[in-house]
Design a protein around this motif. Structure first.
Motif, PDB file in Angstrom:
ATOM      1  N   LEU A 197       0.833  -1.204   0.000  1.00 49.65           N
ATOM      2  CA  LEU A 197       0.000   0.000   0.000  1.00 49.65           C
ATOM      3  C   LEU A 197       0.868   1.255   0.000  1.00 49.65           C
ATOM      4  O   LEU A 197       0.594   2.213  -0.734  1.00 49.65           O
ATOM      5  N   ARG A 198       1.944   1.247   0.783  1.00 45.62           N
ATOM      6  CA  ARG A 198       2.850   2.387   0.830  1.00 45.62           C
ATOM      7  C   ARG A 198       3.509   2.612  -0.531  1.00 45.62           C
ATOM      8  O   ARG A 198       3.610   3.736  -1.007  1.00 45.62           O
ATOM      9  N   GLN A 199       3.935   1.526  -1.187  1.00 51.13           N
ATOM     10  CA  GLN A 199       4.568   1.646  -2.502  1.00 51.13           C
ATOM     11  C   GLN A 199       3.586   2.161  -3.544  1.00 51.13           C
ATOM     12  O   GLN A 199       3.937   2.980  -4.403  1.00 51.13           O
ATOM     13  N   GLU A 200       2.341   1.688  -3.480  1.00 49.84           N
ATOM     14  CA  GLU A 200       1.332   2.136  -4.439  1.00 49.84           C
ATOM     15  C   GLU A 200       1.021   3.616  -4.248  1.00 49.84           C
ATOM     16  O   GLU A 200       0.912   4.372  -5.217  1.00 49.84           O
ATOM     17  N   LEU A 201       0.881   4.045  -3.008  1.00 49.60           N
ATOM     18  CA  LEU A 201       0.629   5.460  -2.743  1.00 49.60           C
ATOM     19  C   LEU A 201       1.810   6.325  -3.166  1.00 49.60           C
ATOM     20  O   LEU A 201       1.631   7.424  -3.711  1.00 49.60           O
ATOM     21  N   GLN A 202       3.022   5.832  -2.946  1.00 51.12           N
ATOM     22  CA  GLN A 202       4.205   6.584  -3.345  1.00 51.12           C
ATOM     23  C   GLN A 202       4.279   6.713  -4.869  1.00 51.12           C
ATOM     24  O   GLN A 202       4.589   7.779  -5.401  1.00 51.12           O
ATOM     25  N   ALA A 203       3.949   5.635  -5.587  1.00 49.57           N
ATOM     26  CA  ALA A 203       3.964   5.684  -7.051  1.00 49.57           C
ATOM     27  C   ALA A 203       2.909   6.667  -7.568  1.00 49.57           C
ATOM     28  O   ALA A 203       3.163   7.439  -8.506  1.00 49.57           O
ATOM     29  N   THR A 204       1.735   6.653  -6.950  1.00 52.78           N
ATOM     30  CA  THR A 204       0.681   7.585  -7.362  1.00 52.78           C
ATOM     31  C   THR A 204       1.100   9.024  -7.094  1.00 52.78           C
ATOM     32  O   THR A 204       0.892   9.909  -7.938  1.00 52.78           O
ATOM     33  N   ALA A 205       1.693   9.277  -5.930  1.00 49.55           N
ATOM     34  CA  ALA A 205       2.140  10.626  -5.603  1.00 49.55           C
ATOM     35  C   ALA A 205       3.222  11.092  -6.574  1.00 49.55           C
ATOM     36  O   ALA A 205       3.216  12.252  -7.012  1.00 49.55           O
ATOM     37  N   GLU A 206       4.143  10.208  -6.926  1.00 46.91           N
ATOM     38  CA  GLU A 206       5.194  10.584  -7.874  1.00 46.91           C
ATOM     39  C   GLU A 206       4.621  10.887  -9.250  1.00 46.91           C
ATOM     40  O   GLU A 206       5.075  11.804  -9.940  1.00 46.91           O
ATOM     41  N   GLU A 207       3.603  10.118  -9.657  1.00 43.71           N
ATOM     42  CA  GLU A 207       2.966  10.364 -10.953  1.00 43.71           C
ATOM     43  C   GLU A 207       2.277  11.728 -10.964  1.00 43.71           C
ATOM     44  O   GLU A 207       2.411  12.495 -11.924  1.00 43.71           O
ATOM     45  N   VAL A 208       1.567  12.046  -9.884  1.00 48.07           N
ATOM     46  CA  VAL A 208       0.885  13.343  -9.806  1.00 48.07           C
ATOM     47  C   VAL A 208       1.896  14.477  -9.785  1.00 48.07           C
ATOM     48  O   VAL A 208       1.734  15.490 -10.482  1.00 48.07           O
ATOM     49  N   LEU A 209       2.946  14.333  -8.999  1.00 45.24           N
ATOM     50  CA  LEU A 209       3.974  15.377  -8.956  1.00 45.24           C
ATOM     51  C   LEU A 209       4.676  15.541 -10.297  1.00 45.24           C
ATOM     52  O   LEU A 209       5.020  16.659 -10.700  1.00 45.24           O
ATOM     53  N   GLY A 210       4.888  14.439 -11.015  1.00 45.00           N
ATOM     54  CA  GLY A 210       5.482  14.521 -12.345  1.00 45.00           C
ATOM     55  C   GLY A 210       4.598  15.283 -13.315  1.00 45.00           C
ATOM     56  O   GLY A 210       5.093  16.078 -14.127  1.00 45.00           O
ATOM     57  N   ARG A 211       3.291  15.073 -13.225  1.00 44.04           N
ATOM     58  CA  ARG A 211       2.374  15.812 -14.097  1.00 44.04           C
ATOM     59  C   ARG A 211       2.360  17.286 -13.736  1.00 44.04           C
ATOM     60  O   ARG A 211       2.242  18.148 -14.613  1.00 44.04           O
ATOM     61  N   LEU A 212       2.426  17.582 -12.439  1.00 39.93           N
ATOM     62  CA  LEU A 212       2.459  18.984 -12.036  1.00 39.93           C
ATOM     63  C   LEU A 212       3.726  19.667 -12.531  1.00 39.93           C
ATOM     64  O   LEU A 212       3.692  20.818 -12.967  1.00 39.93           O
ATOM     65  N   ARG A 213       4.847  18.967 -12.472  1.00 43.21           N
ATOM     66  CA  ARG A 213       6.112  19.547 -12.951  1.00 43.21           C
ATOM     67  C   ARG A 213       6.073  19.781 -14.457  1.00 43.21           C
ATOM     68  O   ARG A 213       6.594  20.766 -14.956  1.00 43.21           O
ATOM     69  N   SER A 214       5.475  18.862 -15.190  1.00 43.54           N
ATOM     70  CA  SER A 214       5.428  19.009 -16.648  1.00 43.54           C
ATOM     71  C   SER A 214       4.295  19.928 -17.096  1.00 43.54           C
ATOM     72  O   SER A 214       4.161  20.216 -18.279  1.00 43.54           O
ATOM     73  N   ARG A 215       3.461  20.358 -16.145  1.00 44.89           N
ATOM     74  CA  ARG A 215       2.313  21.236 -16.422  1.00 44.89           C
ATOM     75  C   ARG A 215       1.340  20.615 -17.411  1.00 44.89           C
ATOM     76  O   ARG A 215       0.660  21.308 -18.164  1.00 44.89           O
ATOM     77  N   GLN A 216       1.269  19.312 -17.421  1.00 45.56           N
ATOM     78  CA  GLN A 216       0.303  18.605 -18.261  1.00 45.56           C
ATOM     79  C   GLN A 216      -0.511  17.707 -17.326  1.00 45.56           C
ATOM     80  O   GLN A 216      -0.200  16.542 -17.119  1.00 45.56           O
TER      81      GLN A 216
END
Length: 91
Positions: free
Chosen positions: A8-27
């Motif tokens: 569960l921790r790994q899944e939440l971390q992967a989701t958070a990284e994906e969201v942060l990556g989208r925010l950084r790319s502004r897409q």
């Protein structure tokens, strides 16, 4: 079967990284359908909030302005009827 704490921790971390990556790319959205769905969702939420605001204002105005309800005007020529005669049931 549920997920273990580590999974569960790994899944939440992967989701958070994906969201942060989208925010950084502004897409934030992957397609036009994502944008349309988000607009529909915001429209729905805005409508609900507007209706709640109107209810709140209505309740405040009714409570503050009118301490007692106004009596209804009844026409003197009309009598009050409690029901309608159903002549189809007569023998």
């Amino acid at each position: 079967m549920g997920l273990s704490d580590e999974e569960l921790r790994q899944e939440l971390q992967a989701t958070a990284e994906e969201v942060l990556g989208r925010l950084r790319s502004r897409q934030l959205f992957q397609s036009e359908w994502d944008v349309a769905a988000f607009v529909v969702f915001l429209t729905f939420v805005g409508t609900v909030l507007l209706l709640l605001l109107l209810v709140f204002v209505h309740c405040c105005c009714c409570c503050c302005c009118n301490t007692s309800p106004r009596p209804r005007k009844v026409s003197p020529g009309k009598e009050k009827r409690n029901g309608v005669d159903n002549l189809a049931l007569e023998p």
